[in-house]
Every structure is written in structure tokens, then in C-alpha cells.
Design an enzyme around this catalytic site. Structure first.
Site, mmCIF file in Angstrom:
data_model
loop_
_atom_site.group_PDB
_atom_site.id
_atom_site.type_symbol
_atom_site.label_atom_id
_atom_site.label_comp_id
_atom_site.label_asym_id
_atom_site.label_seq_id
_atom_site.Cartn_x
_atom_site.Cartn_y
_atom_site.Cartn_z
ATOM 1 N N GLY A 112 -37.331 46.800 -19.152
ATOM 2 C CA GLY A 112 -36.858 45.547 -18.561
ATOM 3 C C GLY A 112 -35.830 44.789 -19.388
ATOM 4 O O GLY A 112 -35.350 43.742 -18.976
ATOM 5 N N PHE A 142 -30.078 47.760 -19.142
ATOM 6 C CA PHE A 142 -29.026 47.335 -18.222
ATOM 7 C C PHE A 142 -29.582 47.048 -16.830
ATOM 8 O O PHE A 142 -29.555 45.920 -16.341
ATOM 9 C CB PHE A 142 -27.933 48.425 -18.190
ATOM 10 C CG PHE A 142 -26.984 48.325 -17.043
ATOM 11 C CD1 PHE A 142 -26.434 47.102 -16.660
ATOM 12 C CD2 PHE A 142 -26.622 49.472 -16.340
ATOM 13 C CE1 PHE A 142 -25.541 47.024 -15.600
ATOM 14 C CE2 PHE A 142 -25.729 49.397 -15.285
ATOM 15 C CZ PHE A 142 -25.202 48.178 -14.903
ATOM 16 N N LEU A 143 -30.157 48.070 -16.192
ATOM 17 C CA LEU A 143 -30.709 47.858 -14.851
ATOM 18 C C LEU A 143 -31.962 46.983 -14.923
ATOM 19 O O LEU A 143 -32.143 46.071 -14.114
ATOM 20 C CB LEU A 143 -31.026 49.209 -14.196
ATOM 21 C CG LEU A 143 -31.824 49.157 -12.901
ATOM 22 C CD1 LEU A 143 -31.063 48.404 -11.817
ATOM 23 C CD2 LEU A 143 -32.174 50.565 -12.425
ATOM 24 N N GLY A 144 -32.815 47.271 -15.933
ATOM 25 C CA GLY A 144 -34.103 46.596 -16.040
ATOM 26 C C GLY A 144 -34.006 45.079 -16.042
ATOM 27 O O GLY A 144 -34.733 44.403 -15.319
ATOM 28 N N TYR A 203 -29.314 65.642 -19.071
ATOM 29 C CA TYR A 203 -29.844 64.342 -18.661
ATOM 30 C C TYR A 203 -30.391 64.423 -17.239
ATOM 31 O O TYR A 203 -31.522 64.025 -16.961
ATOM 32 C CB TYR A 203 -28.727 63.294 -18.744
ATOM 33 C CG TYR A 203 -29.027 61.980 -18.041
ATOM 34 C CD1 TYR A 203 -29.733 60.969 -18.682
ATOM 35 C CD2 TYR A 203 -28.586 61.750 -16.731
ATOM 36 C CE1 TYR A 203 -29.992 59.764 -18.045
ATOM 37 C CE2 TYR A 203 -28.849 60.551 -16.080
ATOM 38 C CZ TYR A 203 -29.561 59.569 -16.746
ATOM 39 O OH TYR A 203 -29.819 58.387 -16.099
ATOM 40 N N LYS A 215 -34.169 63.942 -15.651
ATOM 41 C CA LYS A 215 -34.461 62.949 -14.607
ATOM 42 C C LYS A 215 -35.151 63.638 -13.425
ATOM 43 O O LYS A 215 -36.083 63.104 -12.829
ATOM 44 C CB LYS A 215 -33.184 62.258 -14.119
ATOM 45 C CG LYS A 215 -32.550 61.301 -15.107
ATOM 46 C CD LYS A 215 -33.463 60.194 -15.572
ATOM 47 C CE LYS A 215 -33.437 58.953 -14.708
ATOM 48 N NZ LYS A 215 -34.201 57.838 -15.308
ATOM 49 N N ALA A 221 -26.687 55.725 -7.314
ATOM 50 C CA ALA A 221 -25.480 56.501 -7.617
ATOM 51 C C ALA A 221 -24.438 55.624 -8.301
ATOM 52 O O ALA A 221 -23.985 54.649 -7.734
ATOM 53 C CB ALA A 221 -24.899 57.083 -6.335
ATOM 54 N N GLY A 222 -24.088 55.978 -9.524
ATOM 55 C CA GLY A 222 -22.999 55.303 -10.233
ATOM 56 C C GLY A 222 -23.180 53.806 -10.370
ATOM 57 O O GLY A 222 -22.432 53.016 -9.821
ATOM 58 N N ILE A 223 -24.206 53.398 -11.164
ATOM 59 C CA ILE A 223 -24.491 51.958 -11.291
ATOM 60 C C ILE A 223 -23.461 51.281 -12.192
ATOM 61 O O ILE A 223 -23.075 51.823 -13.225
ATOM 62 C CB ILE A 223 -25.881 51.703 -11.906
ATOM 63 C CG1 ILE A 223 -26.921 52.623 -11.263
ATOM 64 C CG2 ILE A 223 -26.289 50.257 -11.746
ATOM 65 C CD1 ILE A 223 -28.314 52.425 -11.825
#
Lengths: 370, 480
Positions: free
Chosen positions: A18, A21-23, A154, A158, A183-185
């Protein structure tokens, strides 16, 4: 559009990774839901919410089950969102295996042992890409690339982790699982896509184009991906609450979903939109177009040449491949079953991301100036 | 174009000539009307159809006999309505009731109208409108109801606009107004035609449940024409580009035509193109609902012309100077390709979409939006005609998988085999060398070679034998 999130009760939510980046975008978005958010990360110093938001932070290593269990027992999460992963560039094979595969298995086991209701895993759209063949409007029916054909380690890890998560659905506990494949964040705090593209412009290298730029590509703004995670969490909890079996075409648990901005664009158009946001006033006049084949030869020469003098090439065959590849997805399954719709458009996402990076750089400049 | 000019043009554009010839020679209409069986009034109607419409008359006349007459009359009736609306010599007081009651006029046998100005190009149609009414009365009731309903809606819409002083003086204000205008003059046509197709069982009835699809068909055609005709309309004192769009780029509408403002004007036209391009997917989707070949050609040909026109006007400075049109050769080529099936029409859309994308300029404020709109059309086409088959990909990976497993085992085996082979070969070579060397050295020894001397010399570093050891006598034997 989507119903008011404040009315959606998610209970105790644990976001693993968290502070990543996304978290941290997921954490931000969860704050608008009715829930108690906890974060587990290897480093909880970056991307932290202010204390007033009431998010609890726990330092922890997901590859160590014995350290996970006490944290899970303390938080008692109803929902676990597992988004921790090393970035595509820069991780070693060992690290990918350790965090993505072993770590995910630990998270699954901890969730099963502590009666977690829902586990949402952040997979990757790259699990169906062999990095060479085009993906044209691909959806969930497309096969996951088997390890033997997968050249990107990688993505292989995943895919393995995703398979563990999906097979854990309704297996030894009442845990429901699903996996999202964004896809491609890109977006604020992005460590790969936007900074790289911005650097190309800063270095004045934006007058090259590899390939003919007819290849459509999916770029997904990070908040849309975060939004999808919240929707999936809520949907799994709903499934958990009902006793009757769900119809196959409505099923969410045990399923994977592609998540995109639903706005595929020609690869170089995205980069040019970023450069435009950075203030580029030029059009495409004077841009050198290097065809895919020439690019491959150049890439190969550069790869070997730089390798011989012990440096990393700036133009690699991998980059040539990626920028000439068609790679876009059809995310209508997520739309149908999760009620997903992007909440931020692509142009707005780019504008926000570039602004954030420029503000960050300005801040750094100020610090240095002092 | 004069004949000479045409000859010159085609001599340097052989592809264009080829398309024209191909269309003329190979085009085989699905249906052809049979004038021999037609009444005198119907023949007269077709005469006016040919007079009033350049682009539609041929496609209408190739329609399925079930709909040939209803669609032709529908066209003539709307054309009549349009001729009244367009005529600035008719007072508003006179015009308004005519427009609002045109659906009733259709039921008045013998009605004609002679008060159009002498310059109104289609005034003859109204002068002889009784033939249209006679034929209209002979139509099936279901068709009459549909046509009268659309006539009423369109007449009222036109009357509202005729009354709207602001619209007449400053043109269209918002995008919403612009789309409402396009709805009245084109969206309604789409609605009426779709109802006729479905009534005649030539289209999927599901189209009736998707009004946004037939609306898009009309909007796409009308908007594209409005973009193309900006100069012509300006010269006629009309402005259809909405202020909401042009005011983002220039202060006054006339500024669009000032050469110094070209970049701004092009940005403005790009935004107009984008607004139209966004209907592309829905138009393709609509056409998927057509069951009859002649109806398909009838709807597809104008759509293909529109996407080609949109590409022509995109980033083209000429739109602000004169009226531009796609070439005759391109038009023939498009007609040929659109009178086949949805797939060929999709190919046209994809081709022109990519051309639009290729002309798209990063300096344009709508650069990314246009790219997205192009991408959406491509993605939509891909969704109806996928180029990849997941099942085939599954098989590919499976066979590749099993192949690799089998192969790698084979490889391991053969590698092992080749490794032992190499070992044996090496042994044989070394062995042979040893035996031969042994034999030779032994023979030399037996022959009395002094190996000890050779070794001492070698140790001293004398790798090359010196003259003293030469077996060849150096002395001159001349004395002998």
C-alpha cells in the site's frame, strides 16, 4: 455511474504494498469507502497518508509467513488487496520469484488461516504477452504464455502467482479470490512509464519514431486501476455474503479481469501527448521514422556494442519490440461483471501525471536551492 | 470539368480512371426498376428524383422493389419540404404553416406550389408535386404512416429554426443545438428509413430498440457535410459550425477564413472532425443490422463517402477557401467496395481512419482525443471481425509446449550422442598420431638419429638448424 462508494461497506481492508505506486492510489480511493484501511509494506515511510486519515501502517515481509500471521490476526481483514511486486525493470530473477511467487503463496496461506473473506490480486496484462507477438483486442479467453515461451521472467512469475491465487478460490477455506490484469499503468508516483517518456523529451531525443506508429497500445491511468480493485473487493464481499451459487456469466470469484482505460491509442501518440504536456510545441515535422527492421538491427548493434564496452544500451531490441508492438485489450468482462468504467480519461490522466512529476521536480529544485 | 481537362487528369491518374471504368463496367445492380411497368405519375416522380438528387437517385433506384417507391417518395417529400424551408423569398408568415402542416398536404390530391423564387433550384418539383401525392396515396398504409410522421417532425423542427432569430443571424450556438439541428435534418431521416426497412422486413427489428444507432447514421453524414461546406454556407449567409467549438479557437467566425489564422482554423476544423468521427463505431454497428443487399448498399455507400470526405477535410486548408470533394475515381472505388458486405465497409473505415491518424498533428489541442477516436473505430472493427483467434493461440502454445518438451528430450539425447561421438573421434585422431609419430621416431632412431644432440641444441634456443649441421656440403667442388 457507480453508486456512492461511501455507502459501500468493505469492513477491514488490508492493502499489501500500500505504499507502492499502485498501492497508495488504492489506499487513497479506499478512504472514500466505508472501511478501515491498513497497509502492509516492506517500507512504510514513502507514500504515507497523514495520521488524521486513520490508516494503520505495518512494516512486514510477505515472504515470511510467520511474520505475516500475527499482523493478519491483529488486523482481522475481511478484504486483502495484494498489490506488492518489484517493478518490471530493475528486479533480479531471485527477487521476482521470491516476492511474486513465494510471497503471494504466503499471503494466500495467511488469508486462509485467518478467515479472510476476499483476496484481490494485482496480476498483469503481460501474462498473455510473449513480448514478441501482437495482442489485438485480447480478452480473458487468450492463453497465459507458458513458462517455456515467456521471455520476460517478471511476467512468468506474475502468471504463476495469479494461478496460485485463482486456485485458492473456495479451496481450503471460504476465501474468495480474483485477479486483475491492468495494462500499462501510469500516473502520479509512477516509476517507469511517465518518467522515462519525460526524460526522452528532456534529453531532446523526441525526434525519433520507431516503427510506423500504427500499433495501438493500452495505457491505463493508475486511479482507474485502483477503482477496479475497490469494485472487485466489494463484489467479492457481496458474493461471500450470499449463499446461493452465482451464475457462471456473473461470476467474479476465481476469475481474472483485464483492466484498461478503454482508450487504446497509437503507441507514439501517447508519448507525444506527454511531451506536449511538458510544453513541446513541435509537430511531427522533422521526426526521424526508423522502421521496425532497421530498429531491430540498430538495437542489436547497440546492445552488443554497449555490452562490449560495459555499458547499458539506450536503444535496446526490447525497446524496439515494445514500441512496434500492437498490444491492446478488450476489458468488457470487467465492465459487465464488476461494473467497471474508467473514472479518469486518458488525456486527463496524462495531464495529472505530468503535472505531478513537474511539481515534484520543482520541489526538489527548491530543496537543492536552499 | 471539360473533356480535355478530364483526359489530362486521368492520363496522370490512371488508378482513378481504372476505378471509374471498373465501376461502370462491372457494377451489377442488385435490383433495377422497370419503367415499362410504371404508371405515368411514378415515371414523373423518378424524373424529379433524378433532377433533385445527384448522389441518392442511383442507389435509390437499385433498391429492393418492396421499398423502391416508398423510399423514393420519402426522399421527394423531404426534398419538397427542404425547398420551402430554404427559400428566403417566402415570408416567414407564409412559410411556417406550410412547414408545420406538410404532412396534411400529402393527403391533398392535386396540391402544387408555385410561389418559390425563380432561382430556387428544385422549384419544379413543387410545381408538379401532385404526382408525388398521387403516388403517396397508393402506398401501403404502414409506409404512409411512417413517412407522414417523420414529415411532421421535420417540418416542425424546420419551422422552429425559421422562427429562431438568433439562429438565423449568428448561427448555431452550442454543440447541443448543433446536434439538434442535425437531428431534424438528418437524424429523423435515419429514423424514418430504419422504420421503412424494418416494416419491409429488410432489416433486423432490433434496430428499432437502438435509436442512438440510426441517429448516429444521420449525424455522421450531416456533420461531415457541414464541415465540408463551411465556405459555401458562409457565402450563402449560413453558419452551422457551433459557436461553442469555434469560439475556442477564434474570436469571430469570419476569422476562420483569414489566412493568418490558418493554424487556429485547422485546429477548429479538427475539433469538428473529431465530433463527427465519434459516430463511426455506431454507424458500423447499425449497418450490421441490415439484412438485404440492396438496402445495405443504400446505407453503406453514403457512409463510406462520409468517412472519405472526413479524411479529405481533416487538416486541409482548402476547406476554408472553396468547396472540396472526393475525386470521381475515389467515389467509384468506394461505391464498389461498399456495395459488398460489412467487412469491406469496415476495411474502408479502417483505411480512412488510419489516414486521419497519419495526418493527426501533436500541435493540435485535440491530438490525443482524435487518436483515441481512431483507436475506438479500429477496436470496434476488431470486435466484429477479430484478427486473432484465442482458440488457435491455445493450440499453438500447446503444440509448441509439447513440441518443446519432446524436442528438448530429443536434443538432450542427441547432444549426449554427439558428445560421445566427438570423444571417440578425438581418441582415434590422437591414437593415430601417436602410432605414426612412434613409428617415425623409432625408424629415425634405428637409422641413427642423434636425438640427444637435437635436444641440447633446442635447450640452447636454436630452433632452426645452423649451417654447421647442414648435411649439404657447402664447399665449392670446382677444384675437383
Amino acid at each position: 455511474m457507480t453508486p456512492n462508494p461511501a455507502k459501500r461497506d468493505l469492513g477491514n481492508v488490508l492493502v499489501i504494498g500500500g505504499c507502492g505506486f499502485l498501492g497508495h492510489h488504492i489506499v487513497n480511493l479506499l478512504l472514500s469507502y466505508k472501511c478501515k484501511v491498513s497497509v502492509l509494506d516492506v517500507r512504510t515511510t514513502r507514500n504515507r497518508r497523514p495520521d488524521s486519515d486513520g490508516v494503520s501502517y505495518y512494516d512486514g515481509d510477505i515472504t515470511c509467513l510467520s511474520s505475516l500471521i500475527p499482523i493478519f490476526e491483529k488486523i482481522k481483514p475481511a478484504v486483502v488487496i495484494h498489490t506488492a511486486s518489484p517493478t518490471l525493470a530493475g528486479g533480479s530473477r531471485e527477487l521476482y520469484k521470491k516476492v511474486n511467487v513465494d510471497g503471494t503463496q504466503c499471503v494466500i496461506e495467511a488469508s486462509q488461516k485467518t478467515n479472510v473473506k476476499a483476496l484481490v490480486y494485482t496480476s498483469s496484462a503481460s501474462v498473455i504477452s510473449d513480448t514478441v507477438a501482437d495482442l489485438v483486442n485480447a480478452d480473458e479467453r487468450w492463453p497465459v504464455i507458458p513458462p517455456a515461451a515467456q521471455t520476460e521472467y517478471y511476467s512468468q512469475t506474475k502468471a504463476e502467482a495469479e494461478a496460485f491465487v485463482i486456485s485458492a478460490n473456495r479451496s481450503s477455506s471460504k476465501l474468495l479470490t480474483c485477479a486483475l490484469r491492468p495494462a500499462g499503468i501510469f500516473g502520479e508516483g509512477d516509476v517507469q512509464m511517465i518518467p522515462q517518456m519525460m526524460k526522452v523529451y528532456k534529453d531532446g531525443k523526441n525526434n525519433f519514431q520507431l516503427g510506423d506508429n500504427t500499433n495501438l497500445f493500452d495505457f491505463t491511468y493508475v486511479q482507474n486501476v485502483a477503482h477496479a480493485h475497490c469494485l472487485a473487493s466489494f463484489a467479492l464481499l457481496q458474493t461471500h455474503a450470499i449463499s446461493t451459487p452465482v451464475l457462471d456469466h456473473e461470476k467474479i470469484d476465481g476469475e481474472v479481469f483485464f483492466i484498461t482505460n478503454c482508450e487504446p491509442v497509437y503507441f507514439w501518440d501517447f508519448a507525444r501527448a506527454v511531451w506536449r504536456c511538458q510544453g513541446n510545441e513541435k509537430g511531427t515535422e522533422g521526426v526521424w521514422v526508423i522502421s521496425r527492421d532497421v530498429g531491430n538491427v540498430l538495437g542489436t548493434v547497440m546492445d552488443w556494442g554497449m555490452w562490449m564496452i560495459g555499458k547499458k544500451s539506450k536503444l535496446t531490441r526490447r525497446e524496439v519490440r515494445y514500441s512496434c508492438m500492437t498490444r491492446y485489450y478488450d476489458c468488457s468482462k470487467a465492465k459487465r461483471r464488476l461494473g467497471y468504467e474508467p473514472i479518469v480519461s486518458l488525456p486527463e490522466g496524462i495531464r495529472r501525471a505530468v503535472k505531478w512529476f513537474e511539481d515534484e521536480q520543482a520541489k526538489e529544485g527548491e530543496k537543492k536551492g536552499q | 470539368m471539360g473533356l480535355l481537362k478530364q483526359l489530362l487528369y486521368f492520363s496522370v491518374h490512371p488508378n482513378q480512371l481504372r476505378s471509374v471504368i471498373q465501376w461502370k463496367v462491372w457494377h451489377d445492380p442488385v435490383h433495377q426498376r422497370n419503367p415499362a411497368k410504371e404508371s405515368a405519375t411514378l415515371k414523373e416522380c423518378f424524373h424529379y428524383l433524378n433532377l433533385t438528387s445527384r448522389s441518392f437517385s442511383s442507389v435509390i433506384q437499385e433498391l429492393n422493389p418492396e421499398l423502391l417507391v416508398p423510399v423514393a417518395l420519402f426522399y421527394l417529400i423531404l426534398r419538397g419540404l427542404d425547398t420551402i424551408e430554404d427559400d428566403m423569398t417566402i415570408s416567414l408568415k407564409k412559410k411556417e404553416p406550410l412547414l408545420r402542416n406538410f404532412q396534411h398536404i400529402l393527403e391533398q390530391p392535386g396540391w402544387t406550389f408555385t410561389e418559390n423564387g425563380p432561382n430556387e433550384k428544385d422549384r419544379d418539383l413543387l410545381v408538379h408535386f401532385d404526382c408525388v401525392i398521387t403516388e403517396f396515396m397508393l402506398l401501403k398504409k404502414e409506409y404512409r404512416v411512417i413517412i407522414a410522421d417523420i414529415t411532421e417532425k421535420m417540418g416542425n423542427g424546420m419551422a422552429d429554426y425559421a422562427n429562431n432569430a438568433e439562429f438565423n443571424e449568428v448561427g448555431v450556438d452550442t454543440i447541443k443545438d448543433y446536434e439538434l439541428y442535425c437531428h431534424y435534418v438528418a437524424g429523423l431521416v435515419g429514423e424514418g428509413l430504419t422504420k421503412l426497412f424494418v416494416e419491409g422486413q429488410l432489416a433486423n427489428p432490433a434496430l428499432m430498440k437502438r435509436p442512438e444507432l440510426y441517429e448516429a447514421m444521420g449525424q455522421f453524414l450531416q456533420k461531415t457535410n457541414i464541415i465540408r461546406d463551411i465556405k459555401e454556407d458562409l457565402d450563402d449567409g449560413r453558419r452551422f459550425w457551433p459557436k461553442e467549438i469555434w469560439s475556442k479557437h477564434v474570436d469571430k467566425f469570419e476569422d476562420l477564413f483569414v489566412p493568418q489564422n490558418l493554424e487556429k482554423a485547422l485546429n477548429c476544423s479538427s475539433e469538428m472532425v473529431l465530433n463527427s468521427l465519434r459516430h463511426g463505431e455506431e454507424c458500423l454497428f447499425y449497418m450490421a443490422g441490415i439484412k438485404d443487399q440492396s438496402v445495405f448498399n443504400f446505407v453503406a455507400i453514403p457512409q463510406s463517402m462520409a468517412i472519405a470526405t472526413l479524411e479529405l477535410v481533416f487538416q486541409n486548408p482548402a476547406v476554408f477557401k472553396r468547396n472540396i470533394k472526393i475525386t470521381k475515381g475515389d467515389a467509384c472505388q468506394l461505391m464498389m467496395e461498399s456495395s459488398q458486405n460489412l467487412r469491406t465497409v469496415c476495411e474502408i473505415f479502417k483505411r480512412y481512419t488510419r489516414r486521419i491518424h497519419a495526418k493527426n498533428n501533436p500541435k493540435d489541442p485535440n491530438f490525443l482525443q482524435i487518436s483515441i477516436a481512431c483507436g475506438k473505430i479500429e477496436q470496434f472493427i476488431e470486435s466484429i471481425y477479430p484478427s486473432q483467434d484465442p482458440k488457435a493461440l491455445h493450440l499453438l502454445h500447446k503444440s509448441a509446449d509439447s513440441a518443446t518438451v519432446a524436442e528438448s528430450e530429443k536434443n538432450k539425447l542427441s547432444q549426449k550422442e554427439s558428445a560421445t561421438d566427438t570423444l571417440y573421434l578425438l581418441l582415434a585422431v590422437v591414437g593415430t598420431l601417436l602410432v605414426i609419430s612412434g613409428l617415425m621416431i623409432g625408424a629415425a632412431y634405428l637409422a641413427g638419429a642423434n636425438f640427444d644432440l637435437a635436444f641440447t641444441e633446442l635447450r640452447k634456443g636454436n630452433f632452426i638448424p645452423k649451417g654447421t649441421y647442414s648435411t649439404i656440403p657447402q664447399q665449392d667442388h670446382g677444384e675437383l
